[in-house]
Write a protein that holds these residues in place. Structure first.
Motif, short mmCIF file in Angstrom:
data_model
loop_
_atom_site.label_atom_id
_atom_site.label_comp_id
_atom_site.label_asym_id
_atom_site.label_seq_id
_atom_site.Cartn_x
_atom_site.Cartn_y
_atom_site.Cartn_z
N ASN A 1 0.52 -1.34 -0.35
CA ASN A 1 -0.12 0.06 0.00
C ASN A 1 0.85 1.46 -0.03
O ASN A 1 0.66 2.24 0.50
CB ASN A 1 -1.25 0.02 0.89
CG ASN A 1 -2.04 1.25 1.34
OD1 ASN A 1 -2.57 1.65 0.33
ND2 ASN A 1 -2.06 1.97 2.18
N HIS A 2 1.68 1.83 -0.95
CA HIS A 2 2.64 2.94 -0.77
C HIS A 2 2.00 3.56 -1.80
O HIS A 2 2.60 4.59 -1.84
CB HIS A 2 3.88 1.95 -1.78
CG HIS A 2 4.12 0.67 -3.01
ND1 HIS A 2 3.23 1.70 -3.63
CD2 HIS A 2 4.62 -0.05 -3.00
CE1 HIS A 2 3.00 -0.01 -4.96
NE2 HIS A 2 4.50 -0.09 -4.35
N HIS A 3 1.08 3.68 -2.66
CA HIS A 3 0.62 4.39 -3.43
C HIS A 3 0.96 5.44 -4.77
O HIS A 3 1.17 6.23 -5.02
CB HIS A 3 0.03 6.35 -2.41
CG HIS A 3 -0.79 5.48 -1.30
ND1 HIS A 3 -0.41 6.71 0.18
CD2 HIS A 3 -1.58 4.62 -0.67
CE1 HIS A 3 -1.23 5.99 0.90
NE2 HIS A 3 -1.88 4.97 1.06
N ARG A 4 1.90 3.95 -5.00
CA ARG A 4 2.13 4.20 -6.07
C ARG A 4 1.59 3.01 -7.32
O ARG A 4 1.86 2.29 -6.99
CB ARG A 4 3.94 4.51 -6.27
CG ARG A 4 4.45 5.17 -5.54
CD ARG A 4 5.52 5.08 -4.94
NE ARG A 4 5.74 6.42 -3.75
CZ ARG A 4 7.38 5.95 -2.35
NH1 ARG A 4 7.63 5.09 -2.67
NH2 ARG A 4 7.28 6.45 -1.47
N THR A 5 2.13 3.17 -8.28
CA THR A 5 2.23 2.12 -9.66
C THR A 5 2.99 1.23 -9.20
O THR A 5 4.46 1.15 -8.49
CB THR A 5 2.99 2.81 -10.75
OG1 THR A 5 2.54 3.85 -11.27
CG2 THR A 5 2.64 1.55 -12.12
N PRO A 6 2.62 -0.04 -9.10
CA PRO A 6 3.19 -1.61 -8.37
C PRO A 6 4.86 -1.29 -8.81
O PRO A 6 5.05 -1.12 -10.08
CB PRO A 6 2.57 -2.99 -8.79
CG PRO A 6 1.74 -2.11 -8.95
CD PRO A 6 1.13 -0.43 -9.11
N TYR A 7 5.64 -2.70 -7.92
CA TYR A 7 6.75 -2.05 -8.09
C TYR A 7 6.64 -3.94 -8.67
O TYR A 7 5.91 -4.16 -8.27
CB TYR A 7 7.57 -2.53 -6.67
CG TYR A 7 7.41 -1.20 -6.36
CD1 TYR A 7 7.90 -0.13 -7.06
CD2 TYR A 7 7.96 -0.78 -4.51
CE1 TYR A 7 7.49 1.53 -6.20
CE2 TYR A 7 7.67 0.40 -4.12
CZ TYR A 7 7.30 1.94 -4.70
OH TYR A 7 6.99 2.81 -4.47
N ALA A 8 8.55 -3.91 -9.07
CA ALA A 8 8.65 -5.12 -9.53
C ALA A 8 8.27 -6.80 -8.52
O ALA A 8 9.02 -6.15 -7.51
CB ALA A 8 10.04 -5.16 -10.08
N GLY A 9 8.29 -7.60 -8.42
CA GLY A 9 7.70 -8.14 -7.48
C GLY A 9 6.57 -8.25 -7.11
O GLY A 9 6.34 -9.30 -5.68
N GLU A 10 6.18 -6.90 -6.80
CA GLU A 10 4.58 -7.37 -6.61
C GLU A 10 3.27 -7.55 -7.23
O GLU A 10 3.16 -8.12 -8.59
CB GLU A 10 4.25 -6.10 -6.17
CG GLU A 10 4.69 -5.26 -5.26
CD GLU A 10 5.13 -3.71 -5.35
OE1 GLU A 10 5.13 -3.55 -4.13
OE2 GLU A 10 4.03 -3.08 -5.69
N ASP A 11 2.47 -8.60 -6.72
CA ASP A 11 1.59 -9.59 -7.83
C ASP A 11 -0.34 -8.62 -8.00
O ASP A 11 -0.37 -9.58 -8.04
CB ASP A 11 1.37 -11.10 -6.78
CG ASP A 11 2.83 -12.15 -6.31
OD1 ASP A 11 3.34 -11.44 -7.89
OD2 ASP A 11 3.22 -11.73 -5.26
N PHE A 12 -0.50 -7.98 -6.74
CA PHE A 12 -1.47 -7.52 -7.00
C PHE A 12 -1.20 -5.89 -6.68
O PHE A 12 -0.55 -5.83 -5.79
CB PHE A 12 -2.07 -7.58 -6.22
CG PHE A 12 -2.11 -8.14 -4.81
CD1 PHE A 12 -3.03 -6.69 -3.50
CD2 PHE A 12 -1.46 -8.47 -4.05
CE1 PHE A 12 -2.88 -6.99 -2.32
CE2 PHE A 12 -1.45 -8.86 -2.64
CZ PHE A 12 -2.19 -7.69 -1.69
N GLN A 13 -2.75 -4.94 -6.99
CA GLN A 13 -1.91 -3.80 -6.31
C GLN A 13 -3.32 -2.95 -6.13
O GLN A 13 -4.44 -3.52 -6.06
CB GLN A 13 -2.55 -2.74 -8.12
CG GLN A 13 -2.19 -1.81 -7.88
CD GLN A 13 -2.30 -0.78 -9.32
OE1 GLN A 13 -2.44 -1.51 -10.95
NE2 GLN A 13 -2.56 0.43 -8.96
N MET A 14 -2.89 -2.18 -5.09
CA MET A 14 -4.10 -1.95 -3.57
C MET A 14 -4.33 -0.27 -4.13
O MET A 14 -3.23 0.61 -4.60
CB MET A 14 -4.00 -2.08 -2.66
CG MET A 14 -2.49 -1.55 -2.38
SD MET A 14 -1.98 -2.20 0.16
CE MET A 14 -1.12 -4.28 -0.76
N PHE A 15 -5.90 0.03 -3.51
CA PHE A 15 -6.00 1.28 -3.45
C PHE A 15 -6.68 1.67 -2.27
O PHE A 15 -7.78 1.02 -1.88
CB PHE A 15 -7.37 1.83 -5.49
CG PHE A 15 -6.74 1.28 -6.37
CD1 PHE A 15 -6.11 2.25 -6.87
CD2 PHE A 15 -6.15 -0.18 -6.80
CE1 PHE A 15 -5.35 1.92 -7.93
CE2 PHE A 15 -6.02 -0.20 -8.44
CZ PHE A 15 -4.86 0.86 -8.73
#
Length: 243
Positions: free
Chosen positions: A167-181
């Motif tokens: 939950n870093h509020h940015r476009t996903p980084y490498a190694g991340e598997d899902f995106q949260m808002f």
């Protein structure tokens, strides 16, 4: 929060009844707070005495009971885990100016080792885990090196099928598997946390509170109506996102 630990006794906690009710609602997984920003651990961690077994009169491994119930009822278990800590003095001081850490006690190496020891416990002692849900990176400047690549590699080594979200509020980084808002649906920025966060091709998830606060607050009785929550669920589904 630290003062509350000495009297923490959730007498009505019944993991099997929790899981049964959550499964009946149609949910396919539970995301449980293993350790929030206050630094309190909800399992029998050996990395810190500030946990539900050693620091409370309850003295039961809540996560252990929850993990067993999830396995029995075939519901996936995810863990929320905070990257920041208001209690440990070796955590590098970020935006929290009233926290106990300062330049004299900060030690990133020991804090990073502490986090990875706890993550190793969670991913080796409680069966299959569906995801690790990170939070708190936003506490430090963008230039801060959280060593996420190594941490993500550790998680995927321990449990290759465990998903990682942050939950870093940015476009996903490498190694991340899902995106949260946070407090927004994908593509929206009404809460102000998603400025510049592009919607990726990864699976999507929105997180929201039922009242106004994320942590325990006895004064916050401003709960959203059933209608509002149902509409949010429907709109999230319309954007192909979990809620």
């Amino acid at each position: 929060y630290a003062k509350a630990a000495g009297g923490f006794y959730p007498a009505s906690f019944d993991a099997r009844e929790w899981v049964k009710a959550i499964k009946a609602s149609g949910a396919r997984y539970i995301c449980f707070t293993s350790r929030h920003h206050d630094g309190f651990s909800m399992w029998a961690t050996k990395a810190s005495p500030y946990n539900v077994v050693d620091a409370t009169p309850f003295k039961r491994d809540v996560i252990g009971e929850l993990a067993q119930a999830c396995q029995e009822q075939k519901l996936k278990l995810h863990f929320y885990y905070s990257h920041m800590d208001w209690q440990r003095t070796d955590y590098p001081m970020g935006r929290c100016k009233s926290c106990p850490h300062d330049s004299a006690t900060t030690n990133w190496e020991t804090y990073y080792a502490f986090m990875n020891k706890q993550l190793t416990e969670l991913l080796t002692n409680y069966g299959p885990i569906g995801a690790i849900w990170f939070d708190g990176v936003w506490d430090q400047p963008e230039s801060f090196d959280w060593q996420l690549e190594e941490q993500y590699a550790l998680i995927h080594k321990l449990q290759p099928s465990c998903l990682i979200g942050n939950n870093h509020h940015r476009t996903p980084y490498a190694g991340e598997d899902f995106q949260m808002f946070e407090r927004d649906l994908p593509g929206e920025n009404k809460a102000g946390f998603s400025d510049g966060q592009e919607v990726s091709a990864l699976p999507l998830e929105t997180c929201e509170t039922m009242n106004r606060t994320w942590g325990y607050n006895i004064e916050d009785q401003n709960y959203k109506s059933t209608k509002t929550l149902i509409q949010l669920l429907v709109r999230a589904a319309g954007k192909n996102a979990n809620l």
